[in-house]
Design a protein around this motif. Structure first.
Motif, mmCIF file in Angstrom:
data_model
loop_
_atom_site.group_PDB
_atom_site.id
_atom_site.type_symbol
_atom_site.label_atom_id
_atom_site.label_comp_id
_atom_site.label_asym_id
_atom_site.label_seq_id
_atom_site.Cartn_x
_atom_site.Cartn_y
_atom_site.Cartn_z
ATOM 1 N N GLY A 107 0.780 -1.228 0.000
ATOM 2 C CA GLY A 107 0.000 0.000 0.000
ATOM 3 C C GLY A 107 0.808 1.273 0.000
ATOM 4 N N THR A 108 2.125 1.158 0.029
ATOM 5 C CA THR A 108 2.968 2.355 0.033
ATOM 6 C C THR A 108 2.869 3.068 -1.314
ATOM 7 O OG1 THR A 108 4.540 1.169 1.425
ATOM 8 C CG2 THR A 108 5.303 3.226 0.434
ATOM 9 N N PRO A 109 2.600 4.372 -1.311
ATOM 10 C CA PRO A 109 2.540 5.086 -2.596
ATOM 11 C C PRO A 109 3.927 5.200 -3.212
ATOM 12 C CG PRO A 109 1.559 6.378 -0.803
ATOM 13 C CD PRO A 109 2.276 5.235 -0.179
ATOM 14 N N ILE A 110 3.964 5.080 -4.533
ATOM 15 C CA ILE A 110 5.212 5.217 -5.277
ATOM 16 C C ILE A 110 5.066 6.423 -6.209
ATOM 17 C CG2 ILE A 110 6.714 4.107 -6.995
ATOM 18 C CD1 ILE A 110 5.583 1.401 -5.913
ATOM 19 N N ASN A 111 6.066 7.289 -6.237
ATOM 20 C CA ASN A 111 6.002 8.428 -7.179
ATOM 21 C C ASN A 111 6.256 7.926 -8.597
ATOM 22 O OD1 ASN A 111 5.454 10.461 -5.371
ATOM 23 N ND2 ASN A 111 7.607 10.887 -4.964
ATOM 24 N N ILE A 112 5.429 8.344 -9.522
ATOM 25 C CA ILE A 112 5.607 7.975 -10.934
ATOM 26 C C ILE A 112 5.993 9.239 -11.708
ATOM 27 C CG2 ILE A 112 4.521 7.080 -13.017
ATOM 28 C CD1 ILE A 112 2.610 5.508 -11.261
ATOM 29 N N ILE A 114 -0.718 29.602 4.836
ATOM 30 C CA ILE A 114 -1.515 28.670 5.636
ATOM 31 C C ILE A 114 -2.187 27.642 4.730
ATOM 32 C CG2 ILE A 114 -3.575 28.462 7.088
ATOM 33 C CD1 ILE A 114 -2.842 31.235 8.249
ATOM 34 N N GLY A 115 -2.773 28.124 3.662
ATOM 35 C CA GLY A 115 -3.464 27.230 2.733
ATOM 36 C C GLY A 115 -2.531 26.188 2.130
ATOM 37 N N VAL A 116 -1.340 26.600 1.789
ATOM 38 C CA VAL A 116 -0.377 25.675 1.177
ATOM 39 C C VAL A 116 0.042 24.593 2.176
ATOM 40 C CG1 VAL A 116 2.028 25.534 0.425
ATOM 41 C CG2 VAL A 116 0.486 27.191 -0.621
ATOM 42 N N ALA A 117 0.324 24.987 3.402
ATOM 43 C CA ALA A 117 0.734 24.001 4.405
ATOM 44 C C ALA A 117 -0.356 22.948 4.593
ATOM 45 C CB ALA A 117 1.041 24.700 5.730
ATOM 46 N N ILE A 118 -1.594 23.391 4.625
ATOM 47 C CA ILE A 118 -2.705 22.456 4.828
ATOM 48 C C ILE A 118 -2.901 21.560 3.617
ATOM 49 C CG2 ILE A 118 -5.215 22.301 5.132
ATOM 50 C CD1 ILE A 118 -5.031 24.875 6.822
ATOM 51 N N MET A 119 -2.920 22.143 2.435
ATOM 52 C CA MET A 119 -3.232 21.336 1.250
ATOM 53 C C MET A 119 -2.129 20.300 0.963
ATOM 54 S SD MET A 119 -1.571 21.878 -1.908
ATOM 55 C CE MET A 119 -0.053 22.818 -2.162
ATOM 56 N N TYR A 120 -0.896 20.663 1.252
ATOM 57 C CA TYR A 120 0.209 19.727 0.999
ATOM 58 C C TYR A 120 0.099 18.496 1.903
ATOM 59 C CZ TYR A 120 5.002 18.011 0.448
ATOM 60 O OH TYR A 120 6.091 17.225 0.204
ATOM 61 N N LYS A 121 -0.162 18.743 3.168
ATOM 62 C CA LYS A 121 -0.301 17.624 4.111
ATOM 63 C C LYS A 121 -1.518 16.770 3.770
ATOM 64 C CE LYS A 121 3.126 18.929 6.779
ATOM 65 N NZ LYS A 121 4.424 18.269 6.595
ATOM 66 N N LEU A 122 -2.609 17.445 3.408
ATOM 67 C CA LEU A 122 -3.836 16.718 3.085
ATOM 68 C C LEU A 122 -3.663 15.828 1.861
ATOM 69 C CD1 LEU A 122 -7.057 18.918 3.446
ATOM 70 C CD2 LEU A 122 -6.662 16.624 4.342
ATOM 71 N N VAL A 148 -4.518 11.899 2.161
ATOM 72 C CA VAL A 148 -5.584 11.273 1.365
ATOM 73 C C VAL A 148 -5.002 10.187 0.462
ATOM 74 C CG1 VAL A 148 -7.238 11.715 -0.499
ATOM 75 C CG2 VAL A 148 -7.098 13.285 1.432
ATOM 76 N N GLU A 149 -3.836 10.443 -0.088
ATOM 77 C CA GLU A 149 -3.203 9.438 -0.957
ATOM 78 C C GLU A 149 -2.948 8.147 -0.202
ATOM 79 O OE1 GLU A 149 0.295 9.977 -4.089
ATOM 80 O OE2 GLU A 149 1.121 9.653 -2.077
ATOM 81 N N ARG A 150 -2.401 8.290 1.007
ATOM 82 C CA ARG A 150 -2.066 7.086 1.787
ATOM 83 C C ARG A 150 -3.314 6.412 2.332
ATOM 84 N NH1 ARG A 150 1.549 10.550 4.075
ATOM 85 N NH2 ARG A 150 0.209 10.680 5.913
ATOM 86 N N PHE A 187 -6.634 6.695 1.476
ATOM 87 C CA PHE A 187 -7.703 6.272 0.582
ATOM 88 C C PHE A 187 -7.197 5.731 -0.748
ATOM 89 C CE2 PHE A 187 -11.010 7.679 3.301
ATOM 90 C CZ PHE A 187 -10.590 8.852 3.892
ATOM 91 N N LYS A 188 -5.874 5.660 -0.908
ATOM 92 C CA LYS A 188 -5.278 5.125 -2.141
ATOM 93 C C LYS A 188 -5.769 5.917 -3.357
ATOM 94 C CE LYS A 188 -3.158 1.871 0.110
ATOM 95 N NZ LYS A 188 -3.206 2.594 1.402
ATOM 96 N N ILE A 189 -5.771 7.231 -3.226
ATOM 97 C CA ILE A 189 -6.173 8.096 -4.329
ATOM 98 C C ILE A 189 -4.914 8.499 -5.097
ATOM 99 C CG2 ILE A 189 -7.174 10.334 -4.935
ATOM 100 C CD1 ILE A 189 -9.251 8.379 -3.922
ATOM 101 N N ASP A 190 -4.916 8.213 -6.404
ATOM 102 C CA ASP A 190 -3.776 8.577 -7.251
ATOM 103 C C ASP A 190 -4.123 9.841 -8.041
ATOM 104 O OD1 ASP A 190 -2.163 6.989 -10.162
ATOM 105 O OD2 ASP A 190 -1.615 8.759 -8.972
ATOM 106 N N ASP A 191 -3.697 10.962 -7.522
ATOM 107 C CA ASP A 191 -3.899 12.239 -8.222
ATOM 108 C C ASP A 191 -2.562 12.608 -8.837
ATOM 109 O OD1 ASP A 191 -4.892 15.607 -7.147
ATOM 110 O OD2 ASP A 191 -4.369 14.771 -9.091
ATOM 111 N N ALA A 192 -2.431 12.383 -10.128
ATOM 112 C CA ALA A 192 -1.120 12.464 -10.783
ATOM 113 C C ALA A 192 -0.444 13.821 -10.651
ATOM 114 C CB ALA A 192 -1.255 12.089 -12.251
ATOM 115 N N VAL A 193 -1.221 14.883 -10.512
ATOM 116 C CA VAL A 193 -0.632 16.224 -10.480
ATOM 117 C C VAL A 193 -1.003 17.011 -9.224
ATOM 118 C CG1 VAL A 193 -0.539 16.370 -12.990
ATOM 119 C CG2 VAL A 193 -2.539 17.247 -11.784
ATOM 120 N N GLY A 194 -1.642 16.359 -8.279
ATOM 121 C CA GLY A 194 -2.018 17.079 -7.061
ATOM 122 C C GLY A 194 -3.112 18.104 -7.268
ATOM 123 N N ALA A 195 -3.917 17.923 -8.306
ATOM 124 C CA ALA A 195 -4.944 18.925 -8.621
ATOM 125 C C ALA A 195 -6.004 19.026 -7.533
ATOM 126 C CB ALA A 195 -5.614 18.587 -9.955
#
Lengths: 75, 455
Positions: B212-217, B333-341, B345-347, B349-357
């Motif tokens: 289940g570990t995410p891998i960067n592609i 503030i917004g950037v710190a929150i969105m980056y952590k989130l 979420v990726e870890r 819920f196993k969501i693969d958002d290729a560009v962090g959109a």
């Protein structure tokens, strides 16, 4: 209390006769300035420390001038 | 245009929106470069064409019905005082006028504004669809994405604009919803829509290890990715300018004629602001985002550039009124929150958002709306009487509507329907071989034939 509570004739007249500032929480400008300056200075210290850590790691490994050629991904 | 000042105002406004459209084209050049740069070589042409073809699809459907939706639905679905579903407004911009066969939807001697204003909104529509485009690369069928692009670009973002980005919108009147530069109406809704699709679409093959570990592609070309984002910043200037009405006499409309003729730039809500003020706020929120992004991502180019954008998006809801220092701090503030989130979420819920959109646009947009509700608490959402003032509860409700009701839910439903029909995702074998395999085979064949012909 909002800086502007209604866009009325009185508000417009007061703005035109006063400083014209319409941003919120005028009292917060100085605290925000301090926070921004501290953030800016902290950024320099934080990134410099991070660079030093990364450089020390590479130096300890001493991989040589061509090491990067073995680590080129081909996506 | 029967007076000098009237003619000047009209022609200036026409030219102003035209220029913003040209600038906003750069957003789409940037999106193409950025997505192609992120994708692997075996998929980059399909990635490019998927993003390119949303342009004509959203353009024609926005002409057919999207523009009509904006003017027709400000009442919400029987929400505003139980008034009808459709706002039957008279005069300029009434839903009757926005029908594709109406004379005002073409070159018209009596009107200089309608179609440049339509075009500015169209470029926002392209942006909504492009936001979704990046997150689903390398495994979505182009035909499926075309349908999804039309849904977000010509329907759902337009509905949310009708509700919350319209001087007559029910969310503005009843919730005090305020979203000057579209943190919610473009970014949160598109981010939510993308998340709804991703839940159904699933991750790329090999994105998650067996434990289940995410891998960067990738990315294939980090330089192209960052240059693309830089172009998006440039186009974003046009976006900000297009969100304003450049010059307007608020005296007559606001009943403050006794204060004299009062010309000012305004937001879409016809509340005063200045191009000067939003210029400072744009730059300071960009700076706040970049600085925080560089730290949280440890200097990663992709995330640093993305964070500049996320910073602007976070501050956008209130950038018509914030002090530049407030905009900078809100962005950080917004950037710190969105980056952590994003990574949580990726870890989780196993969501693969290729560009962090979803993070850059969705989470940053939501955070921006919530912060705006507190910072601008008590400000009028409009100068018209009877409108609710801006308030935290209204903005939180607005964020839920944007991200969840008009974003996530339709994205999930439409993707589920396409998936059930077997039309959403490319086959496993095609994904492994690469979506460009046919093109690459043909090109190699041409090369071999050419080499043979040279001898």
């Amino acid at each position: 209390m909002a800086t502007i509570e209604a866009w009325s004739a009185e508000t417009v007249t007061a703005l035109q006769e006063g400083t014209g500032a319409i941003y919120p929480h005028e009292w917060s400008v100085w605290p925000c300035l301090i926070i921004a300056v501290v953030f800016w200075l902290w950024w320099h210290f934080k990134t410099s420390a991070g660079e030093t850590e990364e450089h020390d790691r590479v130096r300890s490994e001493n991989p040589g001038r061509d090491a990067h050629k073995q680590h080129q991904a081909d996506w | 245009m029967d007076s000098d000042i009237g003619a000047l105002t009209t022609i200036f406004t026409e030219f102003y929106y035209w220029v913003t459209v040209v600038l906003m084209f750069l957003i789409h050049v940037g999106f193409c470069m950025y997505e192609v740069g992120v994708s692997r070589h075996k998929n980059h042409l399909h990635t490019l064409m998927k993003n390119t073809m949303l342009i004509p699809l959203v353009t024609v459907t926005f002409f057919f019905f999207g523009w009509w939706i904006y003017w027709a639905f400000p009442n919400g679905p029987w929400i505003y005082h139980g008034e009808g579903l459709l706002l039957n407004a008279d005069g300029w911009g009434g839903n009757d006028l926005a029908l594709p066969w109406k004379p005002i939807m073409a070159v018209n001697f009596n009107d200089h504004i309608m179609m440049v204003f339509w075009a500015a909104f169209l470029l926002f529509s392209w942006t909504a669809a492009s936001i979704v485009s990046g997150s689903v690369i390398e495994r979505i069928r182009t035909s499926a994405f075309g349908i999804l692009a039309i849904a977000i670009g010509s329907v759902f973002w337009v509905v949310d604009a009708s509700w919350g980005w319209h001087y007559n919108g029910w969310m503005v009147k009843m919730l005090g919803y305020h979203d000057a530069y579209a943190s919610g109406v473009i970014h949160a809704v598109a981010g939510g829509f993308a998340l709804g699709i991703l839940v159904v679409l699933g991750p790329r093959i090999g994105k998650f290890a067996s434990d289940g570990t995410p891998i960067n592609i990738g990315p294939r070309n980090p330089w192209m990715v960052t240059l693309g984002l830089f172009l998006i910043y440039t186009g974003f200037w046009g976006f900000y300018a297009a969100c304003n009405i450049p010059i307007f006499d608020i005296g007559a409309d606001y009943g403050i004629a006794e204060a004299g003729t009062t010309f000012t730039a305004t937001t879409i809500y016809i509340t005063p602001t200045t191009l000067s003020g939003i210029t400072a706020n744009f730059l300071m929120s960009l700076a706040g985002g970049l600085l925080m992004g560089y730290v949280v991502s440890k200097g990663d180019p992709f995330w640093t550039y993305s964070s500049g954008l996320a910073g602007i998006i976070t501050a956008s809801a209130g950038n018509d009124l914030y002090h530049p220092l407030q905009a900078m701090i809100i962005a950080a503030i917004g950037v710190a929150i969105m980056y952590k989130l994003h990574y949580w979420v990726e870890r989780r819920f196993k969501i693969d958002d290729a560009v962090g959109a979803v993070a850059v646009h969705g989470y940053a947009g939501v955070v921006g709306l919530v912060i705006c509700g507190f910072v601008l608490w008590g400000y009028p959402s409009s100068a018209y009487e009877g409108y609710a003032a801006i308030n935290p509860l209204g903005m939180i409700a607005g964020a839920v509507i944007m991200f969840g009701v008009l974003g996530f839910l339709p994205g999930w439903i439409i993707a589920s329907i396409l998936n059930a029909a077997g039309k959403l995702r490319i086959p496993h074998e095609v994904e492994l071989a690469g979506m460009d395999l046919n093109v690459m085979q043909a090109s190699k064949s041409d090369q071999d034939a050419h080499a043979a012909a040279e001898h």
